[in-house]
Design an enzyme around this catalytic site. Structure first.
Site, PDB file in Angstrom:
ATOM      1  N   LYS A  13      88.163  64.000  15.856  1.00  0.00           N
ATOM      2  CA  LYS A  13      88.460  63.467  14.519  1.00  0.00           C
ATOM      3  C   LYS A  13      87.242  63.520  13.597  1.00  0.00           C
ATOM      4  CE  LYS A  13      89.778  59.245  15.342  1.00  0.00           C
ATOM      5  NZ  LYS A  13      89.658  59.163  16.782  1.00  0.00           N
ATOM      6  N   ARG A  88      94.399  50.980  12.572  1.00  0.00           N
ATOM      7  CA  ARG A  88      94.472  50.963  14.029  1.00  0.00           C
ATOM      8  C   ARG A  88      95.737  50.299  14.525  1.00  0.00           C
ATOM      9  NH1 ARG A  88      89.809  52.503  16.678  1.00  0.00           N
ATOM     10  NH2 ARG A  88      88.013  52.081  15.365  1.00  0.00           N
ATOM     11  N   ARG A 127      78.938  64.793  27.463  1.00  0.00           N
ATOM     12  CA  ARG A 127      78.106  64.468  26.319  1.00  0.00           C
ATOM     13  C   ARG A 127      76.826  63.782  26.811  1.00  0.00           C
ATOM     14  NH1 ARG A 127      80.931  61.712  21.200  1.00  0.00           N
ATOM     15  NH2 ARG A 127      80.949  59.833  22.470  1.00  0.00           N
ATOM     16  N   ARG A 160      75.868  57.929  27.713  1.00  0.00           N
ATOM     17  CA  ARG A 160      76.226  56.576  27.264  1.00  0.00           C
ATOM     18  C   ARG A 160      77.232  55.977  28.239  1.00  0.00           C
ATOM     19  NH1 ARG A 160      78.455  56.051  21.402  1.00  0.00           N
ATOM     20  NH2 ARG A 160      80.223  56.643  22.660  1.00  0.00           N
ATOM     21  N   ARG A 171      89.808  54.231  27.920  1.00  0.00           N
ATOM     22  CA  ARG A 171      89.905  54.249  26.458  1.00  0.00           C
ATOM     23  C   ARG A 171      91.063  55.131  26.013  1.00  0.00           C
ATOM     24  NH1 ARG A 171      84.397  56.445  24.909  1.00  0.00           N
ATOM     25  NH2 ARG A 171      84.893  56.250  22.715  1.00  0.00           N
TER      26      ARG A 171
END
Ligand SMILES: [Zn+2]
Length: 217
Positions: A13, A88, A127, A160, A171
């Site tokens: 996004k 959301r 990542r 992370r 998630r």
């Protein structure tokens, strides 16, 4: 052009929003940025937000909506905007709709980026970030030139906590559950456009531009 982008974390996004913002010359608005801006501005609203964020709680809908109202009233949003990460919830979507209606405006299109869980997991778990300068790498698409080391500042790269596989998977599931009512809401208004990503190599921005040709401004 008033746009909303929907998609799981890792769906792309952010990149898409940046591209579209440039092409249409309209601002990209993310709730996180908006909240941080309000806090930094030190307004009455910002102080309230800061207290809530400091306590670790979620900022309630009515506060988020108030901040969105403030933002949309600014001149830079008069020709359009791209929401990324907002609304959301269905209640936020309803409130946004009413807010726009007051100004005789509406959302022109909602772009849903549908990306398979495996691709999202692969992207996010690969990542790496530099804890020192904040540069972001991807071991597959954008690796550092020396393994595990930041090109910019030679610090050791880290993963992370948010990008660990079990967290990413959770998630994704939370996203699906939470977004289903929103998808339904915009489907009923016939402004939902689904972009299906199959292998992750597609030119998503071009796909979206093709879809937007059918949208009346
Ligand atoms: Zn660095």
């Amino acid at each position: 052009m008033n746009l909303i982008l929907l998609g799981a974390p890792g769906a792309g996004k952010g990149t898409l929003a940046k591209d579209l913002a440039k092409i249409f010359g309209i601002p990209q608005i993310s709730t996180g940025d908006m909240l941080r801006e309000a806090v930094a501005a030190g307004t009455e609203l910002g102080k309230k937000v800061k207290d809530i964020m400091d306590s670790g709680a979620l900022v309630p809908d009515d506060l988020v909506n108030a901040i969105v109202r403030e933002k949309l009233a600014r001149p830079e949003c008069h020709n359009g905007f791209i929401f990324d990460g907002y609304p959301r919830t269905k209640s936020q979507a309803e409130s946004l709709e009413n807010l726009l209606k007051e100004d005789g405006k509406k959302i022109d299109a909602v772009i849903l980026l549908e990306v398979p869980k495996e691709i999202v997991v692969k992207r996010l778990t690969n990542r790496r970030i530099c804890p020192h300068c904040g540069r972001i790498y991807n071991l597959i698409t954008m690796p550092p030139s020396k393994e595990g080391i930041c090109d910019g500042c030679s610090s050791k790269l880290i993963t992370r906590d948010d990008d660990k596989e079990e967290v990413v998977t959770r998630r994704y599931e939370v996203y699906l559950e939470r977004t289903a009512p929103l998808i339904e809401f915009y489907k009923q208004r016939e402004i939902l456009f689904t972009i299906t990503v199959q292998n992750g190599d597609e030119d998503v921005t071009q796909m979206v531009l093709n879809v937007l040709k059918r949208v009346r401004k």
